[in-house]
Write an enzyme that holds these catalytic residues in place. Structure first.
Site, PDB file in Angstrom:
ATOM      1  CB  THR A  29      -0.918  -0.003   1.235  1.00 27.51           C
ATOM      2  OG1 THR A  29      -1.689  -1.197   1.219  1.00 27.51           O
ATOM      3  CG2 THR A  29      -1.838   1.199   1.237  1.00 27.51           C
ATOM      4  CB  CYS A  30       3.698   2.288   2.115  1.00 26.24           C
ATOM      5  SG  CYS A  30       4.809   3.673   2.319  1.00 26.24           S
ATOM      6  CB  CYS A  42       3.160   6.752   2.312  1.00 27.08           C
ATOM      7  SG  CYS A  42       2.704   5.361   3.336  1.00 27.08           S
ATOM      8  CE  LYS A  91       0.106  10.960   2.023  1.00 22.25           C
ATOM      9  NZ  LYS A  91      -0.361  10.500   3.307  1.00 22.25           N
ATOM     10  CB  ALA A 107       0.151 -16.924   0.180  1.00 25.60           C
ATOM     11  N   GLY A 109     -16.092  11.372   3.726  1.00 26.23           N
ATOM     12  CA  GLY A 109     -15.233  10.951   4.832  1.00 26.23           C
ATOM     13  C   GLY A 109     -14.548  12.153   5.466  1.00 26.23           C
ATOM     14  N   GLY A 161     -11.617  11.476   7.640  1.00 24.11           N
ATOM     15  CA  GLY A 161     -10.327  11.002   8.163  1.00 24.11           C
ATOM     16  C   GLY A 161      -9.172  11.656   7.417  1.00 24.11           C
ATOM     17  CE1 TYR A 162      -3.225   9.055   6.093  1.00 25.15           C
ATOM     18  CE2 TYR A 162      -4.496   7.848   7.725  1.00 25.15           C
ATOM     19  CZ  TYR A 162      -3.545   7.867   6.724  1.00 25.15           C
ATOM     20  OH  TYR A 162      -2.915   6.702   6.356  1.00 25.15           O
ATOM     21  CB  ILE A 163      -7.218   8.784   3.414  1.00 25.78           C
ATOM     22  CG1 ILE A 163      -6.037   7.969   3.982  1.00 25.78           C
ATOM     23  CG2 ILE A 163      -7.368   8.539   1.916  1.00 25.78           C
ATOM     24  CD1 ILE A 163      -6.152   6.469   3.846  1.00 25.78           C
ATOM     25  CD  GLU A 200      -2.816  12.678   4.132  1.00 27.78           C
ATOM     26  OE1 GLU A 200      -2.011  12.746   5.067  1.00 27.78           O
ATOM     27  OE2 GLU A 200      -2.921  11.654   3.411  1.00 27.78           O
ATOM     28  N   GLY A 244     -12.947   4.353   5.212  1.00 32.01           N
ATOM     29  CA  GLY A 244     -12.375   3.318   6.077  1.00 32.01           C
ATOM     30  C   GLY A 244     -11.725   2.192   5.317  1.00 32.01           C
ATOM     31  CG  ASP A 246      -2.228  -1.048   7.523  1.00 29.20           C
ATOM     32  OD1 ASP A 246      -1.483  -0.613   8.427  1.00 29.20           O
ATOM     33  OD2 ASP A 246      -2.557  -0.378   6.525  1.00 29.20           O
ATOM     34  CB  ALA A 290       2.777  14.177   9.386  1.00 19.36           C
ATOM     35  CG  HIS A 294      14.772  34.603  15.718  1.00 19.60           C
ATOM     36  ND1 HIS A 294      13.409  34.713  15.902  1.00 19.60           N
ATOM     37  CD2 HIS A 294      15.203  35.792  15.211  1.00 19.60           C
ATOM     38  CE1 HIS A 294      13.020  35.922  15.532  1.00 19.60           C
ATOM     39  NE2 HIS A 294      14.083  36.594  15.111  1.00 19.60           N
ATOM     40  CD  GLU A 308      11.614  32.158  16.793  1.00 18.98           C
ATOM     41  OE1 GLU A 308      12.269  32.688  17.696  1.00 18.98           O
ATOM     42  OE2 GLU A 308      11.649  32.567  15.618  1.00 18.98           O
TER      43      GLU A 308
HETATM   44  P1  FAD Z   1       0.559  -3.315   2.957  1.00 24.90           P
HETATM   45  O1  FAD Z   1       1.571  -2.270   2.689  1.00 24.90           O
HETATM   46  O2  FAD Z   1      -0.843  -3.048   2.580  1.00 24.90           O
HETATM   47  O3  FAD Z   1       1.065  -4.636   2.241  1.00 24.90           O
HETATM   48  C1  FAD Z   1       0.315  -5.804   2.209  1.00 24.90           C
HETATM   49  C2  FAD Z   1       0.637  -6.561   0.941  1.00 24.90           C
HETATM   50  O4  FAD Z   1       0.101  -7.872   1.035  1.00 24.90           O
HETATM   51  C3  FAD Z   1       0.018  -5.935  -0.301  1.00 24.90           C
HETATM   52  O5  FAD Z   1       1.025  -5.682  -1.259  1.00 24.90           O
HETATM   53  C4  FAD Z   1      -0.976  -6.993  -0.795  1.00 24.90           C
HETATM   54  O6  FAD Z   1      -1.055  -7.044  -2.219  1.00 24.90           O
HETATM   55  C5  FAD Z   1      -0.378  -8.257  -0.239  1.00 24.90           C
HETATM   56  N1  FAD Z   1      -1.341  -9.351  -0.033  1.00 24.90           N
HETATM   57  C6  FAD Z   1      -2.579  -9.268   0.528  1.00 24.90           C
HETATM   58  N2  FAD Z   1      -3.135 -10.483   0.614  1.00 24.90           N
HETATM   59  C7  FAD Z   1      -2.230 -11.363   0.093  1.00 24.90           C
HETATM   60  C8  FAD Z   1      -2.225 -12.771  -0.075  1.00 24.90           C
HETATM   61  N3  FAD Z   1      -3.238 -13.540   0.321  1.00 24.90           N
HETATM   62  N4  FAD Z   1      -1.141 -13.343  -0.671  1.00 24.90           N
HETATM   63  C9  FAD Z   1      -0.079 -12.581  -1.072  1.00 24.90           C
HETATM   64  N5  FAD Z   1      -0.038 -11.257  -0.909  1.00 24.90           N
HETATM   65  C10 FAD Z   1      -1.096 -10.641  -0.326  1.00 24.90           C
HETATM   66  N6  FAD Z   1       1.115   5.572   6.366  1.00 24.90           N
HETATM   67  C11 FAD Z   1       2.050   6.449   6.809  1.00 24.90           C
HETATM   68  O7  FAD Z   1       2.825   6.110   7.711  1.00 24.90           O
HETATM   69  N7  FAD Z   1       2.154   7.706   6.275  1.00 24.90           N
HETATM   70  C12 FAD Z   1       1.339   8.124   5.276  1.00 24.90           C
HETATM   71  O8  FAD Z   1       1.460   9.259   4.819  1.00 24.90           O
HETATM   72  C13 FAD Z   1       0.368   7.231   4.784  1.00 24.90           C
HETATM   73  N8  FAD Z   1      -0.448   7.592   3.777  1.00 24.90           N
HETATM   74  C14 FAD Z   1      -1.354   6.708   3.287  1.00 24.90           C
HETATM   75  C15 FAD Z   1      -2.180   7.115   2.248  1.00 24.90           C
HETATM   76  C16 FAD Z   1      -3.121   6.253   1.740  1.00 24.90           C
HETATM   77  C17 FAD Z   1      -3.997   6.697   0.603  1.00 24.90           C
HETATM   78  C18 FAD Z   1      -3.246   4.936   2.283  1.00 24.90           C
HETATM   79  C19 FAD Z   1      -4.271   3.979   1.743  1.00 24.90           C
HETATM   80  C20 FAD Z   1      -2.435   4.521   3.318  1.00 24.90           C
HETATM   81  C21 FAD Z   1      -1.482   5.405   3.833  1.00 24.90           C
HETATM   82  N9  FAD Z   1      -0.648   5.047   4.891  1.00 24.90           N
HETATM   83  C22 FAD Z   1       0.277   5.937   5.373  1.00 24.90           C
HETATM   84  C23 FAD Z   1      -0.784   3.732   5.554  1.00 24.90           C
HETATM   85  C24 FAD Z   1       0.297   2.750   5.085  1.00 24.90           C
HETATM   86  O9  FAD Z   1       0.296   2.662   3.690  1.00 24.90           O
HETATM   87  C25 FAD Z   1       0.032   1.372   5.709  1.00 24.90           C
HETATM   88  O10 FAD Z   1      -0.069   1.506   7.107  1.00 24.90           O
HETATM   89  C26 FAD Z   1       1.156   0.389   5.388  1.00 24.90           C
HETATM   90  O11 FAD Z   1       1.326   0.233   4.000  1.00 24.90           O
HETATM   91  C27 FAD Z   1       0.846  -0.982   6.030  1.00 24.90           C
HETATM   92  O12 FAD Z   1       1.839  -1.900   5.678  1.00 24.90           O
HETATM   93  P2  FAD Z   1       1.523  -3.466   5.687  1.00 24.90           P
HETATM   94  O13 FAD Z   1       2.829  -4.128   5.430  1.00 24.90           O
HETATM   95  O14 FAD Z   1       0.778  -3.812   6.906  1.00 24.90           O
HETATM   96  O15 FAD Z   1       0.510  -3.709   4.496  1.00 24.90           O
END
Ligand code: FAD
Length: 452
Positions: A42-43, A48, A51, A115, A175, A177-179, A182, A262, A303, A341, A435, A440
């Site tokens: 996701t990130c 992140c 975005k 998987a 919504g 929330g932060y997303i 932003e 959400g 997550d 942030a 300053h 500050e």
């Molecule tokens: P993910 O990064 O979601 O990775 C999970 C991976 O598992 C995915 O690639 C998915 O394809 C894979 N997967 C799922 N199921 C399976 C399966 N059965 N088999 C194989 N692969 C699978 N966080 C910040 O800290 N700062 C930010 O500014 C920020 N901005 C964000 C903006 C948006 C729009 C969004 C949606 C999120 C943002 N986040 C931000 C949150 C951040 O992206 C997540 O908290 C973070 O990516 C979580 O990491 P993760 O490893 O738990 O999961």
């Protein structure tokens, strides 16, 4: 050598999964990793990173308008998504390749496959392969959800924003929330007419009330049409647009609707039951402080556990997991005082308790100052920033620090160190100011604004 194919099999190549895999491999584990979509998760692919690149892109109109006021003869003209979007996507391709390389350089076997758990030590891949592992790590993240509304599929979710062919002329964001917030600023900055409906009383629930209020004010000033106490009641196709009825009775047509309502953990069909892994009501994997699940050979981070949904937290959880399982160093994850942030414009940087939460916990002093920053005051703008400290009356410790200002994300990272170390108000006071800066003020507020 164990009888298993791997010492560790990681499901999910996102922030948490990749870090845990690499740290475990560095400790000598034989590691396999499955990713069903794109490496980086996701990130990197739909959170992140793209975005933040969009945030950068969206600020130039304002910067160039300010530059004019400073004497530059420049004109921003119009923003061209067709120039920007391919560049952004190329950058994501580059980062995805970096992630793959990092894994391969750590001798981790990558499986480009979905998987599913078959039992506590077995995973079936969508390639048809079955693999076994002594330990399995679930790091599958989450996905955005639409509300249960007829025709909800007409609306986009955050994943879709990065794939848009062109920018809409108008958008309704649902919504608060932060997303949601932003994207409201990002799209407005790019020239889209932005309307936002939020069913609650104030956006950014959970953050400090005064900071939330200032961001809401900034939204109005930026021309974002924010309606609180308003939700979507119905939606239907209307020519090329979408006709939306609000709970307040209004009816309007927008080019696009974005649901930022959400996220849900990615556990549907993952085989949790077959492996003896307990999940909560949202489908989140239930874990203890070591990220261990109810199945002794299975751990979960990021997550998918629905603890704190932030990239650096998923990474920390991945590192703690590797220490616990492969370095014989049981390491609980520390979720206290996480700085974060919100990349609105201005940004909100925050660490620790909000004024409201602190007040409910113990007697406090609040030190807050809101002022017009030098840079924009010079050109007659009326935007304000906020610097705020919440201090315990009993211990004098700074319980919370909240900053609304340009680059507040950068500032809060550093303030976060002091707060995490348990700094008192007096520690802040004896730090000499830098300053002239906005931050500050964080070390020069002498009298409490209010107590309670
Ligand atoms: P993910 O990064 O979601 O990775 C999970 C991976 O598992 C995915 O690639 C998915 O394809 C894979 N997967 C799922 N199921 C399976 C399966 N059965 N088999 C194989 N692969 C699978 N966080 C910040 O800290 N700062 C930010 O500014 C920020 N901005 C964000 C903006 C948006 C729009 C969004 C949606 C999120 C943002 N986040 C931000 C949150 C951040 O992206 C997540 O908290 C973070 O990516 C979580 O990491 P993760 O490893 O738990 O999961």
């Amino acid at each position: 050598m164990s009888d298993y194919d791997y010492d560790l099999f990681v499901i999910g190549g996102g922030s948490g999964g990749v870090r845990a895999a690499r740290q475990s491999a560095a400790a000598g584990a034989r590691v396999g990793l499955a990713e069903s979509s794109r490496m980086g998760g996701t990130c990197v692919i739909r959170g992140c990173v793209p975005k933040k690149i969009m945030v950068f892109a969206s600020t130039y109109r304002e910067s160039l308008a300010e530059a004019q006021q400073y004497g530059w003869s420049v004109d921003a003209g119009d923003f061209d998504w067709s120039v920007f979007a391919p560049k952004m996507r190329a950058e994501l391709d580059r980062l995805e390749a970096v992630y793959r390389k990092l894994l391969l350089n750590s001798d981790i076997t990558i499986h480009d496959a979905r998987a599913v758990l078959k039992d506590a030590n077995t995973v079936e891949l969508s390639t048809g392969k079955t693999v076994t592992a002594k330990t399995i790590l679930i790091a599958t993240g989450g996905h955005p959800v639409r509300p249960p509304l007829p025709n909800a599929e007409l609306g986009m979710v955050s994943d879709d924003i990065f794939l848009m062919e062109e920018l809409p002329k108008s958008i309704l964001i649902i919504g608060g929330g932060y997303i949601a917030c932003e994207f409201a600023f990002i799209l407005k900055g790019m020239g889209v007419e932005v309307t936002q409906y939020y069913r609650g009383e104030q956006i950014l629930r959970g953050f400090d009330g005064e900071a939330r209020g200032l961001i809401a004010e900034s939204m109005h000033e930026a021309g974002i049409e924010l309606h609180v106490g308003t939700d979507i009641a119905a939606m239907e196709k209307d020519g090329a647009g979408i006709r939306v009825s609000a709970t307040t009775g209004s009816e309007r047509t927008f080019d696009k609707v974005l649901f930022a309502t959400g996220r849900k953990p990615n556990t549907d069909g993952l085989g949790l039951e077959a492996a003896g892994v307990k999940a909560g009501v949202k489908g989140e994997v239930i874990v203890d402080e070591y990220s261990a699940t109810s199945a002794p050979s299975i751990y979960a981070i990021g997550d998918v556990t629905d603890r704190v949904q932030l990239t650096p937290v998923a990474i920390r959880e991945g590192m703690a997991f590797a220490q616990t399982v492969f370095r014989d160093n049981p390491t609980p994850v520390d979720h206290e005082l996480i700085p974060s942030a919100v990349f609105t414009q201005p940004e909100l940087g925050t660490v620790g308790l909000s004024e409201e939460d602190a007040r409910a916990q113990e007697p406090i002093e609040v030190y807050a100052t809101s002022f017009r920053p030098m840079r924009t005051q010079f050109i007659g703008k009326t935007d304000k920033v906020l610097m705020k400290l919440i201090v315990s009356k009993a211990t004098r410790k700074v319980l919370g620090c909240h900053i609304v200002a340009p680059e507040a994300g950068e500032m809060i990272q550093l303030a976060g160190i002091a707060v995490k170390m348990g700094a008192t108000k007096e520690d802040f006071d004896r730090t000499v100011a830098v300053h002239p800066t906005m931050s500050e003020e964080i070390v020069t507020m002498r009298e409490p604004t209010r107590t309670g």
